[in-house]
Design a protein around this motif. Structure first.
Motif, PDB file in Angstrom:
ATOM      1  N   LEU A  77       0.833  -1.201   0.000  1.00 51.09           N
ATOM      2  CA  LEU A  77       0.000   0.000   0.000  1.00 51.09           C
ATOM      3  C   LEU A  77       0.873   1.258   0.000  1.00 51.09           C
ATOM      4  N   ALA A  78       1.952   1.259   0.806  1.00 49.29           N
ATOM      5  CA  ALA A  78       2.860   2.410   0.841  1.00 49.29           C
ATOM      6  C   ALA A  78       3.461   2.664  -0.539  1.00 49.29           C
ATOM      7  N   ALA A  79       3.879   1.592  -1.226  1.00 48.11           N
ATOM      8  CA  ALA A  79       4.454   1.738  -2.566  1.00 48.11           C
ATOM      9  C   ALA A  79       3.426   2.278  -3.550  1.00 48.11           C
ATOM     10  N   ILE A  80       2.197   1.766  -3.473  1.00 48.27           N
ATOM     11  CA  ILE A  80       1.135   2.208  -4.382  1.00 48.27           C
ATOM     12  C   ILE A  80       0.775   3.670  -4.114  1.00 48.27           C
ATOM     13  N   VAL A  81       0.657   4.046  -2.841  1.00 50.56           N
ATOM     14  CA  VAL A  81       0.331   5.429  -2.476  1.00 50.56           C
ATOM     15  C   VAL A  81       1.447   6.369  -2.924  1.00 50.56           C
ATOM     16  N   GLY A  82       2.701   5.987  -2.670  1.00 47.38           N
ATOM     17  CA  GLY A  82       3.830   6.817  -3.094  1.00 47.38           C
ATOM     18  C   GLY A  82       3.867   6.997  -4.595  1.00 47.38           C
ATOM     19  N   CYS A  83       3.649   5.905  -5.329  1.00 51.91           N
ATOM     20  CA  CYS A  83       3.613   5.953  -6.791  1.00 51.91           C
ATOM     21  C   CYS A  83       2.483   6.867  -7.271  1.00 51.91           C
ATOM     22  N   GLY A  84       1.272   6.670  -6.727  1.00 48.68           N
ATOM     23  CA  GLY A  84       0.114   7.443  -7.169  1.00 48.68           C
ATOM     24  C   GLY A  84       0.236   8.922  -6.861  1.00 48.68           C
ATOM     25  N   SER A 201      -1.955   6.860   7.796  1.00 48.14           N
ATOM     26  CA  SER A 201      -1.402   5.607   8.321  1.00 48.14           C
ATOM     27  C   SER A 201      -1.666   4.488   7.313  1.00 48.14           C
ATOM     28  N   PHE A 202      -0.721   3.534   7.257  1.00 49.00           N
ATOM     29  CA  PHE A 202      -0.886   2.350   6.408  1.00 49.00           C
ATOM     30  C   PHE A 202      -1.246   1.112   7.230  1.00 49.00           C
ATOM     31  N   ALA A 203      -1.531   1.317   8.505  1.00 48.63           N
ATOM     32  CA  ALA A 203      -1.776   0.182   9.395  1.00 48.63           C
ATOM     33  C   ALA A 203      -3.024  -0.611   9.019  1.00 48.63           C
ATOM     34  N   GLY A 204      -3.978   0.040   8.366  1.00 46.98           N
ATOM     35  CA  GLY A 204      -5.226  -0.647   8.023  1.00 46.98           C
ATOM     36  C   GLY A 204      -5.200  -1.357   6.678  1.00 46.98           C
ATOM     37  N   ALA A 205      -4.016  -1.517   6.087  1.00 42.07           N
ATOM     38  CA  ALA A 205      -3.918  -2.141   4.758  1.00 42.07           C
ATOM     39  C   ALA A 205      -4.362  -3.596   4.793  1.00 42.07           C
ATOM     40  N   ARG A 206      -5.163  -3.998   3.791  1.00 39.96           N
ATOM     41  CA  ARG A 206      -5.610  -5.385   3.663  1.00 39.96           C
ATOM     42  C   ARG A 206      -5.569  -5.773   2.194  1.00 39.96           C
ATOM     43  N   TRP A 207      -5.372  -7.055   1.947  1.00 38.51           N
ATOM     44  CA  TRP A 207      -5.229  -7.532   0.571  1.00 38.51           C
ATOM     45  C   TRP A 207      -6.494  -7.282  -0.245  1.00 38.51           C
ATOM     46  N   ASP A 208      -7.666  -7.411   0.369  1.00 34.99           N
ATOM     47  CA  ASP A 208      -8.897  -7.238  -0.403  1.00 34.99           C
ATOM     48  C   ASP A 208      -9.073  -5.804  -0.890  1.00 34.99           C
ATOM     49  N   ASN A 209      -8.555  -4.818  -0.136  1.00 32.83           N
ATOM     50  CA  ASN A 209      -8.583  -3.430  -0.604  1.00 32.83           C
ATOM     51  C   ASN A 209      -7.532  -3.182  -1.681  1.00 32.83           C
ATOM     52  N   LEU A 210      -6.365  -3.810  -1.509  1.00 27.63           N
ATOM     53  CA  LEU A 210      -5.272  -3.621  -2.467  1.00 27.63           C
ATOM     54  C   LEU A 210      -5.620  -4.153  -3.849  1.00 27.63           C
ATOM     55  N   VAL A 211      -6.466  -5.183  -3.880  1.00 24.16           N
ATOM     56  CA  VAL A 211      -6.880  -5.750  -5.169  1.00 24.16           C
ATOM     57  C   VAL A 211      -7.606  -4.705  -6.019  1.00 24.16           C
ATOM     58  N   SER A 269      -7.719   4.837   1.530  1.00 21.03           N
ATOM     59  CA  SER A 269      -6.945   3.717   2.065  1.00 21.03           C
ATOM     60  C   SER A 269      -5.925   4.120   3.120  1.00 21.03           C
ATOM     61  N   ALA A 270      -5.424   5.358   3.073  1.00 15.44           N
ATOM     62  CA  ALA A 270      -4.312   5.718   3.969  1.00 15.44           C
ATOM     63  C   ALA A 270      -4.486   7.045   4.681  1.00 15.44           C
ATOM     64  N   GLY A 271      -5.604   7.736   4.488  1.00 16.68           N
ATOM     65  CA  GLY A 271      -5.744   9.055   5.096  1.00 16.68           C
ATOM     66  C   GLY A 271      -4.963  10.094   4.309  1.00 16.68           C
ATOM     67  N   MET A 272      -4.624  11.207   4.958  1.00 17.36           N
ATOM     68  CA  MET A 272      -3.934  12.306   4.286  1.00 17.36           C
ATOM     69  C   MET A 272      -2.422  12.123   4.397  1.00 17.36           C
ATOM     70  N   VAL A 273      -1.761  12.030   3.253  1.00 20.06           N
ATOM     71  CA  VAL A 273      -0.299  11.919   3.200  1.00 20.06           C
ATOM     72  C   VAL A 273       0.204  13.045   2.299  1.00 20.06           C
ATOM     73  N   GLY A 274       0.779  14.076   2.889  1.00 19.89           N
ATOM     74  CA  GLY A 274       1.183  15.253   2.129  1.00 19.89           C
ATOM     75  C   GLY A 274       2.642  15.248   1.713  1.00 19.89           C
ATOM     76  N   PHE A 275       3.023  16.241   0.943  1.00 25.81           N
ATOM     77  CA  PHE A 275       4.389  16.553   0.525  1.00 25.81           C
ATOM     78  C   PHE A 275       4.991  15.585  -0.506  1.00 25.81           C
ATOM     79  N   VAL A 276       4.475  14.350  -0.604  1.00 24.86           N
ATOM     80  CA  VAL A 276       5.070  13.388  -1.535  1.00 24.86           C
ATOM     81  C   VAL A 276       4.938  13.887  -2.972  1.00 24.86           C
TER      82      VAL A 276
END
Length: 351
Positions: A77-84, A201-211, A269-276
Motif C-alpha cells: 500500500l505504501a508503494a502504491i500510495v507513493g507511486c500514485g 497511516s498504512f496500518a489498516g492495509a488489507r489484501w482485499d482493498n489492495l486488489v 486507504s491511507a488518510g492524508m499523506v502530504g508533501f510526496v
C-alpha cells in the motif's frame, strides 16, 4: 551517440530504483516489534508464492502471518500510495503550470477532510461497514473535483488559473463546513479520530482493498505515461499548444478527473499523506529533465521507494509505537522544500 547515452542513463536509473525498492521492502519486512532475519522472510515469501492455499489460511506459522498478513500489505500500500501521489503531483503541476502544485492543491484534500469529518461525527455512510470513513472521504474528494471542473467552466472555458481559483474557493468552503461540524458536534473522541486520520497511516492495509486500489493506480500511471506529449505541451501553455494544432481543454479535464480518482482512493486507504506529490517531482526533474516520458516512470518508482522507507522508519523511530506517516513525511518534506527554494531549483526543469 549522445541520445543513446541519455537513454542508457535513464534506463540505468529505472533499474537501480527497482532494485532499491525490492531491497527496501525486504528491509522494512525485517523491522518492527518482532525483528525477522532476511532468510526467514525470503523462505516465507517463496513458500507462499509456491503454495496453492490462501494467504490467510491457518497453521502457516507466526513468521508467515507477520509477513503476509501484517507487514507486506502495508508496504505494498505504501508503494502504491507513493507511486500514485508522486505521479499525481507531476500531472497537477503540468495542468496548472505551477511547480508549487501538489495532488491536493485543487481542494481535493479539503473535500476528503469534510467527508471524513461528517462520517466520523455524524455517522454518515455507516451502512458501508468498517471502511465508511474512507468511502466518505473518497466521495468528498471526488465530488469537490467535479465541483472545481464545473465552476472553472462557468463564464467560459476553464484554464489553469480558473482551476486554481475554483480549487481555492471550494477548499475554503469545505474547511469552513468541517470546522462548523467539529464546533457543534462536541465529540472529543470523534475529534481525536479525525486528527489521527488526518495524519495518515498504512496500518489498516488489507489484501482485499489492495486488489482494487493497486490496479487502478497502476493503470492510471500507465495511461499518464502514454500522454507524455500532451503533458509536455501543457508546460508550453494553451496558446503555444493551439499554434501546434492541439486544444488542451478536454485533456486537462480528463487528467484532473483521473488524478482526483487516484487521490480519492489514496485518501480512502491511507488518510492524508502530504508533501510526496510536491517534493518527489522536483527532485526527479533535476535528474531526468522535464520530458514526461522519462519523468513519470522515474517519479513513480521514487515515490514508491520513498514511502516504503518512510513507513519502515515510522515503525522503529519510537520503540513500541508507530509514528503516523504524515508527521514523518512533513518533517522530511518541509526542510527539503525550503532547501529546493533556496537553491532556486524548484521550477520546471530544475537548474
Amino acid at each position: 551517440m549522445w541520445k543513446f547515452l541519455k537513454e542508457s542513463s535513464y534506463l540505468f536509473i529505472c533499474i537501480v530504483l527497482v532494485f532499491l525498492l525490492i531491497v527496501a521492502i525486504f528491509w522494512a519486512l525485517s523491522i518492527g516489534t518482532v525483528k525477522l532475519p532476511i532468510e526467514q522472510i525470503y523462505m516465507a515469501v517463496i513458500m507462499q508464492l509456491q503454495s496453492d492455499t490462501p494467504i490467510d489460511a491457518i497453521g502457516k506459522g507466526p513468521v508467515h502471518d507477520i509477513i503476509w498478513l501484517l507487514r507486506l500489505p502495508r508496504l505494498v500500500l505504501a508503494a502504491i500510495v507513493g507511486c500514485g501521489l508522486s505521479v499525481c503531483g507531476v500531472i497537477m503541476q503540468a495542468i496548472v503550470k505551477n511547480p508549487l502544485a501538489d495532488p491536493y492543491i485543487l481542494g481535493i484534500s479539503s473535500g476528503a477532510s469534510l467527508g471524513a469529518t461528517a462520517a466520523i461525527l455524524f455517522g454518515i455512510g455507516l451502512s458501508f461497514g468498517e471502511n465508511f470513513v474512507g468511502i466518505a472521504a473518497f466521495t468528498g474528494a471526488f465530488t469537490i473535483s467535479l465541483g472545481v471542473l464545473f465552476i472553472s467552466n462557468l463564464g467560459g472555458r476553464s484554464n489553469s488559473i480558473k482551476l486554481l481559483l475554483a480549487g481555492m474557493a471550494l477548499s475554503s468552503v469545505c474547511s469552513a463546513f468541517s470546522s462548523f461540524i467539529v464546533y457543534f458536534a462536541n465529540n472529543k473522541e470523534g475529534m481525536q479520530t479525525i486528527a489521527y486520520w488526518m495524519m495518515g497511516s498504512f496500518a489498516g492495509a488489507r489484501w482485499d482493498n489492495l486488489v482494487i486500489i493497486a490496479p487502478l493506480v497502476i493503470i492510471s500511471v500507465l495511461f499518464f505515461w502514454t500522454q507524455s506529449r500532451m503533458l509536455n505541451l501543457m508546460l508550453l501553455g494553451d496558446e503555444s499548444a493551439l499554434t501546434l494544432g492541439t486544444d488542451l481543454h478536454i485533456y486537462r479535464q480528463v487528467y484532473l478527473l483521473i488524478s482526483s480518482l487516484i487521490v480519492g482512493f489514496v485518501v480512502y486507504s491511507a488518510g492524508m499523506v502530504g508533501f510526496v506529490g510536491l517534493i518527489v517531482p522536483h527532485v526527479i526533474r533535476m535528474l531526468v529533465g522535464t520530458d514526461h516520458k522519462k519523468l513519470i516512470p522515474v517519479t513513480a518508482l521514487t515515490g514508491a521507494l520513498f514511502l516504503v522507507i518512510a513507513d519502515g522508519l515510522c515503525r522503529v523511530i519510537i520503540p513500541r509505537t508507530e509514528l503516523p506517516i504524515g508527521i514523518l513525511i512533513s518533517l522530511i518534506g518541509a526542510p527539503c522544500f525550503v532547501y529546493l527554494m533556496v537553491k532556486r531549483s524548484y521550477g520546471f526543469g530544475g537548474n
